[in-house]
Scaffold this motif. Structure first.
Motif, PDB file in Angstrom:
ATOM      1  N   PRO A 177       1.239  -1.223   0.074  1.00 11.34           N
ATOM      2  CA  PRO A 177       0.129  -0.208   0.015  1.00 11.34           C
ATOM      3  C   PRO A 177       0.895   1.150  -0.219  1.00 11.34           C
ATOM      4  O   PRO A 177       2.036   1.146   0.611  1.00 11.34           O
ATOM      5  CB  PRO A 177      -1.126  -0.163   1.408  1.00 11.34           C
ATOM      6  CG  PRO A 177      -1.020  -1.076   2.174  1.00 11.34           C
ATOM      7  CD  PRO A 177       0.394  -2.055   1.294  1.00 11.34           C
ATOM      8  N   PHE A 178       0.464   2.075  -0.354  1.00 11.69           N
ATOM      9  CA  PHE A 178       1.000   3.439  -0.863  1.00 11.69           C
ATOM     10  C   PHE A 178       0.070   4.663  -1.135  1.00 11.69           C
ATOM     11  O   PHE A 178      -0.746   4.440  -0.959  1.00 11.69           O
ATOM     12  CB  PHE A 178       2.113   3.544  -1.385  1.00 11.69           C
ATOM     13  CG  PHE A 178       1.836   4.097  -3.296  1.00 11.69           C
ATOM     14  CD1 PHE A 178       1.805   4.617  -4.022  1.00 11.69           C
ATOM     15  CD2 PHE A 178       1.367   2.731  -3.899  1.00 11.69           C
ATOM     16  CE1 PHE A 178       1.235   4.821  -4.964  1.00 11.69           C
ATOM     17  CE2 PHE A 178       0.996   2.504  -5.124  1.00 11.69           C
ATOM     18  CZ  PHE A 178       1.167   3.580  -6.177  1.00 11.69           C
ATOM     19  N   HIS A 179       0.709   6.145  -0.688  1.00 11.79           N
ATOM     20  CA  HIS A 179       0.180   7.658  -1.008  1.00 11.79           C
ATOM     21  C   HIS A 179       0.146   8.370  -1.670  1.00 11.79           C
ATOM     22  O   HIS A 179       1.150   8.571  -1.535  1.00 11.79           O
ATOM     23  CB  HIS A 179      -0.413   8.148   0.349  1.00 11.79           C
ATOM     24  CG  HIS A 179      -1.175   6.666   1.728  1.00 11.79           C
ATOM     25  ND1 HIS A 179      -0.142   5.893   2.007  1.00 11.79           N
ATOM     26  CD2 HIS A 179      -2.749   6.129   2.306  1.00 11.79           C
ATOM     27  CE1 HIS A 179      -0.393   5.184   2.865  1.00 11.79           C
ATOM     28  NE2 HIS A 179      -2.355   5.281   3.025  1.00 11.79           N
ATOM     29  N   ILE A 180      -0.673   8.844  -2.223  1.00 12.61           N
ATOM     30  CA  ILE A 180      -0.241   9.881  -2.955  1.00 12.61           C
ATOM     31  C   ILE A 180      -0.587  11.198  -2.425  1.00 12.61           C
ATOM     32  O   ILE A 180      -2.026  11.416  -2.083  1.00 12.61           O
ATOM     33  CB  ILE A 180      -0.111  10.136  -4.311  1.00 12.61           C
ATOM     34  CG1 ILE A 180      -1.680   9.634  -5.240  1.00 12.61           C
ATOM     35  CG2 ILE A 180       1.242   8.645  -4.945  1.00 12.61           C
ATOM     36  CD1 ILE A 180      -1.917   9.567  -6.127  1.00 12.61           C
ATOM     37  N   ILE A 181       0.358  12.685  -2.584  1.00 15.75           N
ATOM     38  CA  ILE A 181      -0.394  14.244  -2.385  1.00 15.75           C
ATOM     39  C   ILE A 181      -0.420  14.176  -3.951  1.00 15.75           C
ATOM     40  O   ILE A 181       0.347  14.503  -4.222  1.00 15.75           O
ATOM     41  CB  ILE A 181       0.563  14.698  -1.652  1.00 15.75           C
ATOM     42  CG1 ILE A 181      -0.074  13.652   0.259  1.00 15.75           C
ATOM     43  CG2 ILE A 181      -0.554  15.789  -1.740  1.00 15.75           C
ATOM     44  CD1 ILE A 181       0.930  14.143   1.057  1.00 15.75           C
ATOM     45  N   ASN A 182      -1.874  15.249  -4.361  1.00 19.11           N
ATOM     46  CA  ASN A 182      -1.420  16.168  -5.721  1.00 19.11           C
ATOM     47  C   ASN A 182      -1.753  17.194  -5.114  1.00 19.11           C
ATOM     48  O   ASN A 182      -2.595  17.613  -4.812  1.00 19.11           O
ATOM     49  CB  ASN A 182      -2.643  14.952  -6.615  1.00 19.11           C
ATOM     50  CG  ASN A 182      -2.125  13.186  -6.888  1.00 19.11           C
ATOM     51  OD1 ASN A 182      -0.882  13.314  -6.770  1.00 19.11           O
ATOM     52  ND2 ASN A 182      -3.981  12.536  -6.973  1.00 19.11           N
ATOM     53  N   PHE A 183      -1.074  17.999  -6.572  1.00 18.48           N
ATOM     54  CA  PHE A 183      -1.357  19.486  -6.351  1.00 18.48           C
ATOM     55  C   PHE A 183      -1.558  19.946  -8.268  1.00 18.48           C
ATOM     56  O   PHE A 183      -0.476  19.984  -8.730  1.00 18.48           O
ATOM     57  CB  PHE A 183       0.134  20.485  -5.990  1.00 18.48           C
ATOM     58  CG  PHE A 183      -0.206  19.596  -4.305  1.00 18.48           C
ATOM     59  CD1 PHE A 183      -0.803  20.206  -3.172  1.00 18.48           C
ATOM     60  CD2 PHE A 183       0.885  19.290  -4.168  1.00 18.48           C
ATOM     61  CE1 PHE A 183      -0.304  19.828  -1.925  1.00 18.48           C
ATOM     62  CE2 PHE A 183       1.382  19.078  -2.635  1.00 18.48           C
ATOM     63  CZ  PHE A 183       0.592  19.720  -1.857  1.00 18.48           C
ATOM     64  N   LEU A 184      -2.735  20.457  -8.118  1.00 15.06           N
ATOM     65  CA  LEU A 184      -3.109  20.249  -9.562  1.00 15.06           C
ATOM     66  C   LEU A 184      -3.985  21.679  -9.593  1.00 15.06           C
ATOM     67  O   LEU A 184      -4.406  22.089  -8.939  1.00 15.06           O
ATOM     68  CB  LEU A 184      -4.242  18.943  -9.821  1.00 15.06           C
ATOM     69  CG  LEU A 184      -3.879  17.614  -9.300  1.00 15.06           C
ATOM     70  CD1 LEU A 184      -5.033  16.831 -10.065  1.00 15.06           C
ATOM     71  CD2 LEU A 184      -2.819  17.081 -10.297  1.00 15.06           C
ATOM     72  N   GLY A 185      -4.160  21.938 -10.906  1.00 17.51           N
ATOM     73  CA  GLY A 185      -4.093  23.362 -11.377  1.00 17.51           C
ATOM     74  C   GLY A 185      -5.341  22.967 -12.811  1.00 17.51           C
ATOM     75  O   GLY A 185      -4.898  21.815 -12.929  1.00 17.51           O
ATOM     76  N   MET A 186      -6.597  23.309 -12.886  1.00 17.37           N
ATOM     77  CA  MET A 186      -7.862  22.852 -13.763  1.00 17.37           C
ATOM     78  C   MET A 186      -8.401  24.124 -14.361  1.00 17.37           C
ATOM     79  O   MET A 186      -8.216  25.658 -13.916  1.00 17.37           O
ATOM     80  CB  MET A 186      -8.465  21.811 -12.697  1.00 17.37           C
ATOM     81  CG  MET A 186      -9.104  23.002 -11.466  1.00 17.37           C
ATOM     82  SD  MET A 186     -10.273  21.845 -10.748  1.00 17.37           S
ATOM     83  CE  MET A 186     -10.581  23.083  -9.480  1.00 17.37           C
ATOM     84  N   ALA A 187      -8.898  23.767 -15.965  1.00 15.22           N
ATOM     85  CA  ALA A 187      -9.230  24.442 -15.980  1.00 15.22           C
ATOM     86  C   ALA A 187     -10.507  23.522 -16.672  1.00 15.22           C
ATOM     87  O   ALA A 187     -10.498  22.565 -17.152  1.00 15.22           O
ATOM     88  CB  ALA A 187      -8.124  24.969 -16.937  1.00 15.22           C
ATOM     89  N   THR A 188     -12.019  24.186 -16.491  1.00 20.43           N
ATOM     90  CA  THR A 188     -13.096  24.025 -16.353  1.00 20.43           C
ATOM     91  C   THR A 188     -13.885  24.460 -17.316  1.00 20.43           C
ATOM     92  O   THR A 188     -14.158  25.452 -16.980  1.00 20.43           O
ATOM     93  CB  THR A 188     -13.991  22.533 -14.774  1.00 20.43           C
ATOM     94  OG1 THR A 188     -13.720  24.142 -14.114  1.00 20.43           O
ATOM     95  CG2 THR A 188     -13.069  22.444 -14.540  1.00 20.43           C
ATOM     96  N   VAL A 189     -14.465  24.358 -17.679  1.00 19.44           N
ATOM     97  CA  VAL A 189     -16.359  24.948 -18.701  1.00 19.44           C
ATOM     98  C   VAL A 189     -17.771  23.685 -17.868  1.00 19.44           C
ATOM     99  O   VAL A 189     -17.700  22.945 -17.613  1.00 19.44           O
ATOM    100  CB  VAL A 189     -16.247  24.258 -19.741  1.00 19.44           C
ATOM    101  CG1 VAL A 189     -17.677  25.027 -20.678  1.00 19.44           C
ATOM    102  CG2 VAL A 189     -14.989  24.833 -20.526  1.00 19.44           C
ATOM    103  N   ALA A 190     -18.575  24.888 -17.249  1.00 15.89           N
ATOM    104  CA  ALA A 190     -19.614  24.790 -16.797  1.00 15.89           C
ATOM    105  C   ALA A 190     -20.197  24.298 -17.669  1.00 15.89           C
ATOM    106  O   ALA A 190     -20.748  25.728 -18.603  1.00 15.89           O
ATOM    107  CB  ALA A 190     -19.650  25.858 -15.397  1.00 15.89           C
ATOM    108  N   PHE A 191     -21.581  24.455 -17.997  1.00 16.83           N
ATOM    109  CA  PHE A 191     -22.792  23.806 -18.100  1.00 16.83           C
ATOM    110  C   PHE A 191     -23.839  24.179 -17.690  1.00 16.83           C
ATOM    111  O   PHE A 191     -23.482  23.390 -16.777  1.00 16.83           O
ATOM    112  CB  PHE A 191     -22.140  22.750 -20.030  1.00 16.83           C
ATOM    113  CG  PHE A 191     -21.892  21.727 -19.984  1.00 16.83           C
ATOM    114  CD1 PHE A 191     -22.985  20.592 -19.053  1.00 16.83           C
ATOM    115  CD2 PHE A 191     -20.780  21.516 -18.974  1.00 16.83           C
ATOM    116  CE1 PHE A 191     -22.641  18.976 -19.157  1.00 16.83           C
ATOM    117  CE2 PHE A 191     -20.504  20.443 -18.886  1.00 16.83           C
ATOM    118  CZ  PHE A 191     -21.585  18.924 -19.180  1.00 16.83           C
TER     119      PHE A 191
END
Length: 191
Positions: A177-191
């Motif tokens: 077992p292992f773990h990850i920590i993510n730091f993400l930028g995102m671009a989304t479209v709302a519809f």
């Protein structure tokens, strides 16, 4: 796995996420909500021994089921980097997410959960091995409407991978077992 098979699976995932977002949007309209679809990119840091950080990219999508809750899915793929024993180490995660929006309007802060299945590609005893552990985790993010239906945001998540076993060259091998920590930028479209 052939390159054509990989493209086909990614295309299928894209369409499933799009349909999920559109179907949730249809239901959400009666609840006063909207759908979302977008792309994420950033840094992923596994805690597996002797593993360096990865770049992580993918898609997210879903729809609001009320003013404060939304339900959707995601597919994220990492780059191949050095892993345990100096072997290549890469993972992809696909699953469902539930979000609770703490604020509404053009500035949205949310927390939520993610759960699904992963594919972890690595090398054990000089043989390529693919594990399929389940994963689960917590997410938190901020999204800001910059223009019309376009949103930019940031997201942090903590994902845990379960123990997984498979067979390689006739021998049983195990992924701890292992773990990850993510730091993400995102671009989304709302519809």
């Amino acid at each position: 796995m052939r390159r054509d098979d990989k493209k086909g699976k990614k295309l299928k995932t894209f369409f499933v996420m799009l349909i999920l977002g559109l179907s949730q949007n249809t239901f959400a309209q009666s609840a006063g909500g909207a759908g979302y679809f977008g792309f994420v990119y950033g840094l992923s840091v596994p805690d597996a021994a002797n593993t360096i950080d990865h770049k992580l990219s993918g898609i997210v999508g879903g729809g609001k089921v009320s003013d404060t809750t939304s339900f959707g899915g995601y597919h994220l793929e990492s780059t191949t980097e050095d892993g345990p024993n100096g072997a290549g180490f890469r993972f992809g995660i696909t699953g469902l997410e539930g979000r609770m929006n703490l604020t509404t309007g053009e500035k949205q802060v949310y927390i939520g959960i993610r759960a699904g299945v992963a594919k972890v590609n690595t090398t054990t005893n000089s043989s390529a091995v693919i594990f399929s552990p389940y994963h689960w985790g917590l997410i938190g993010g901020y999204s800001y409407n910059i223009f019309w239906i376009v949103n930019l945001g940031i997201e942090a998540s903590y994902i845990g991978f379960e123990r997984s076993r498979t067979t390689s060259s006739g021998a049983d091998v195990e992924l701890q077992p292992f773990h990850i920590i993510n730091f993400l930028g995102m671009a989304t479209v709302a519809f």
